[in-house]
Design a protein around this motif. Structure first.
Motif, PDB file in Angstrom:
ATOM      1  N   ASP A  15     -13.195 -58.538   9.639  1.00 21.52           N
ATOM      2  CA  ASP A  15     -13.967 -58.078  10.785  1.00 21.52           C
ATOM      3  C   ASP A  15     -14.333 -56.595  10.745  1.00 21.52           C
ATOM      4  O   ASP A  15     -15.448 -56.226  11.105  1.00 21.52           O
ATOM      5  CB  ASP A  15     -13.236 -58.413  12.090  1.00 21.52           C
ATOM      6  N   GLN A  16     -13.411 -55.727  10.324  1.00 21.36           N
ATOM      7  CA  GLN A  16     -13.716 -54.298  10.320  1.00 21.36           C
ATOM      8  C   GLN A  16     -14.836 -53.980   9.336  1.00 21.36           C
ATOM      9  O   GLN A  16     -15.777 -53.251   9.663  1.00 21.36           O
ATOM     10  CB  GLN A  16     -12.474 -53.483   9.971  1.00 21.36           C
ATOM     11  N   GLN A  17     -14.746 -54.546   8.134  1.00 24.65           N
ATOM     12  CA  GLN A  17     -15.803 -54.339   7.154  1.00 24.65           C
ATOM     13  C   GLN A  17     -17.117 -54.961   7.623  1.00 24.65           C
ATOM     14  O   GLN A  17     -18.199 -54.405   7.393  1.00 24.65           O
ATOM     15  CB  GLN A  17     -15.394 -54.930   5.808  1.00 24.65           C
ATOM     16  N   ALA A  18     -17.025 -56.127   8.291  1.00 23.63           N
ATOM     17  CA  ALA A  18     -18.235 -56.771   8.812  1.00 23.63           C
ATOM     18  C   ALA A  18     -18.910 -55.900   9.865  1.00 23.63           C
ATOM     19  O   ALA A  18     -20.141 -55.795   9.905  1.00 23.63           O
ATOM     20  CB  ALA A  18     -17.897 -58.141   9.387  1.00 23.63           C
ATOM     21  N   ALA A  19     -18.107 -55.276  10.733  1.00 25.77           N
ATOM     22  CA  ALA A  19     -18.673 -54.397  11.768  1.00 25.77           C
ATOM     23  C   ALA A  19     -19.371 -53.201  11.125  1.00 25.77           C
ATOM     24  O   ALA A  19     -20.475 -52.809  11.543  1.00 25.77           O
ATOM     25  CB  ALA A  19     -17.567 -53.944  12.711  1.00 25.77           C
ATOM     26  N   GLN A  20     -18.755 -52.622  10.106  1.00 24.60           N
ATOM     27  CA  GLN A  20     -19.365 -51.481   9.431  1.00 24.60           C
ATOM     28  C   GLN A  20     -20.654 -51.884   8.719  1.00 24.60           C
ATOM     29  O   GLN A  20     -21.651 -51.155   8.756  1.00 24.60           O
ATOM     30  CB  GLN A  20     -18.368 -50.883   8.438  1.00 24.60           C
ATOM     31  N   GLY A  21     -20.628 -53.060   8.079  1.00 26.21           N
ATOM     32  CA  GLY A  21     -21.828 -53.545   7.413  1.00 26.21           C
ATOM     33  C   GLY A  21     -22.941 -53.822   8.400  1.00 26.21           C
ATOM     34  O   GLY A  21     -24.125 -53.565   8.118  1.00 26.21           O
ATOM     35  N   MET A  22     -22.582 -54.357   9.563  1.00 23.03           N
ATOM     36  CA  MET A  22     -23.592 -54.635  10.590  1.00 23.03           C
ATOM     37  C   MET A  22     -24.172 -53.331  11.120  1.00 23.03           C
ATOM     38  O   MET A  22     -25.384 -53.256  11.383  1.00 23.03           O
ATOM     39  CB  MET A  22     -22.952 -55.443  11.726  1.00 23.03           C
ATOM     40  N   ASP A  23     -23.332 -52.314  11.253  1.00 26.13           N
ATOM     41  CA  ASP A  23     -23.833 -50.998  11.679  1.00 26.13           C
ATOM     42  C   ASP A  23     -24.918 -50.512  10.726  1.00 26.13           C
ATOM     43  O   ASP A  23     -25.967 -50.005  11.161  1.00 26.13           O
ATOM     44  CB  ASP A  23     -22.690 -49.973  11.696  1.00 26.13           C
ATOM     45  N   ARG A  24     -24.673 -50.666   9.421  1.00 25.95           N
ATOM     46  CA  ARG A  24     -25.652 -50.206   8.429  1.00 25.95           C
ATOM     47  C   ARG A  24     -26.957 -50.986   8.542  1.00 25.95           C
ATOM     48  O   ARG A  24     -28.055 -50.404   8.471  1.00 25.95           O
ATOM     49  CB  ARG A  24     -25.078 -50.352   7.023  1.00 25.95           C
ATOM     50  N   MET A  25     -26.858 -52.305   8.716  1.00 21.67           N
ATOM     51  CA  MET A  25     -28.057 -53.122   8.800  1.00 21.67           C
ATOM     52  C   MET A  25     -28.862 -52.812  10.056  1.00 21.67           C
ATOM     53  O   MET A  25     -30.100 -52.724  10.017  1.00 21.67           O
ATOM     54  CB  MET A  25     -27.688 -54.601   8.761  1.00 21.67           C
TER      55      MET A  25
END
Length: 359
Positions: A241-251
């Protein structure tokens, strides 16, 4: 000082599933492993974590249907937990239900279950030795992280085995997997019924068979169900989840627009994506709907709760044991020597993260 079970398992170099069996006085592991873990837990000062139960035998059969008698034992079936990155063990809190389903089916046929822990960083002889020395008559291999190149070494042992949650199309082996095409179809149909026509996909980037099947099913089914497949809305954002949140921030920072709904590889991907979306000011599901996959407890940790598909966990483990026992007993198709892949279907669970398409 208190410690979480996951942290203690890491200190001990064992899986959370094995630690849980020891702390709760449950069967399924060898006496040697139980004594070793017990001694270490006590010596480290964490003896308070043991369940206060002086009747481990009674606890061992808890959850077993009274309608199924415990017949004379025919030996042990091994449940081999194969770890590589450890991500799927750490993020698999439903393991006790899978083990319960396996134990229930094993006892029905007069067998007992034994848990064997294997790590990828062990040398090959050590891995095979752990399996052979356990003395089981057959094995279920928990295999999301199991490497294809080691399947042939397992076959050379001449001991029946079944893979759980993975398979390799180029290998002649038995496996129990999830019906990921059915799971993705049920999600797409539900979204289409709610008016969604622009449906994107959030990938974890993790390269395991089950996740690949979900992505491939999405790509194939979207046009088959009358929608336009838009590659620009297929985003790889990370796991868990933490990495997913960061990746979503970038997108989201690219300002390329959004579909009206996202399907995801996994509930942790959905959880992280939803946190990012809400932090960027989006309302779920008023602005966008999000769907997870597997129905893990994390689905209830966020508001709105996550719509997902549920794995029938006891059935999942039970089917693997049933298939293994048929191999052991060479029935009913022993003359044909064929292998079987069983795909267990999933149940759609609609919660608050999905709504009708925004007007």
């Amino acid at each position: 000082m208190a410690i979480k079970a996951k942290e203690l398992a890491q200190k001990l170099g064992i899986s959370e599933a094995t630690l849980s069996l020891v702390l709760n006085h449950k069967g399924g592991i060898s006496k040697r492993t139980r004594d070793m873990v017990t001694e270490k837990v006590i010596s480290m000062g964490y003896g308070y974590m043991f369940k206060n139960d002086q009747n481990p035998v009674a606890d061992d059969i808890a959850g077993i249907s009274e309608a199924i008698p415990l017949p004379a034992e025919n030996g042990y079936l091994g449940f081999v937990i194969y770890q590589d990155t450890g991500l799927f063990m750490e993020n698999t809190p439903f393991f006790p239900l899978i083990i319960d389903g396996m134990d229930l089916m094993a006892r029905k046929y007069g067998y007992r279950l034994l848990v064997v822990n294997i790590r990828r960083d062990m040398d090959l002889n050590t891995k095979l030795g752990y399996i052979k020395d356990s003395g089981c008559v057959g094995y279920v291999i928990y295999a999301p992280e199991f490497p294809e190149e080691e399947v042939d070494y397992l076959k050379q042992l001449k001991i029946p085995f079944v893979l759980l949650d993975n398979y390799f199309p180029g290998k002649d082996i038995d496996a129990v997997t999830l019906n990921n095409e059915q799971g993705i179809y049920s999600i797409l149909k539900m979204l289409i019924d709610k008016g969604h026509r622009r449906i994107g996909y959030l990938s974890s980037g993790v390269n395991i068979q089950s996740f690949r099947e979900r992505r491939d099913s999405y790509r194939r089914l979207v046009p088959e169900m009358g929608l336009v497949l838009e590659p620009r809305f297929f985003w790889e954002i990370g796991y868990p989840d933490q990495q997913a949140a960061q990746g979503m921030d970038r997108m989201l920072g690219r300002n390329e627009g959004l579909p009206t709904a996202f399907i995801t590889d996994n509930d942790y991907v959905a959880f992280g994506a939803m946190k990012s979306l809400m932090e960027h000011g989006y309302s779920i599901p008023a602005d966008i709907s999000v769907v997870g996959y597997s129905d893990r407890p994390v689905c209830m940790y966020i508001v709105p709760n996550i719509t997902t598909v549920r794995i029938p966990r006891m059935r999942f483990g039970g089917e693997a044991v049933d298939l293994l026992i048929n191999k052991i007993l060479n029935r009913p198709y022993d003359e044909e020597k064929s292998t079987v892949k069983t795909a267990v279907s999933l149940e759609l669970v609609v919660r608050d993260s999905v709504g009708d398409v925004p007007k």
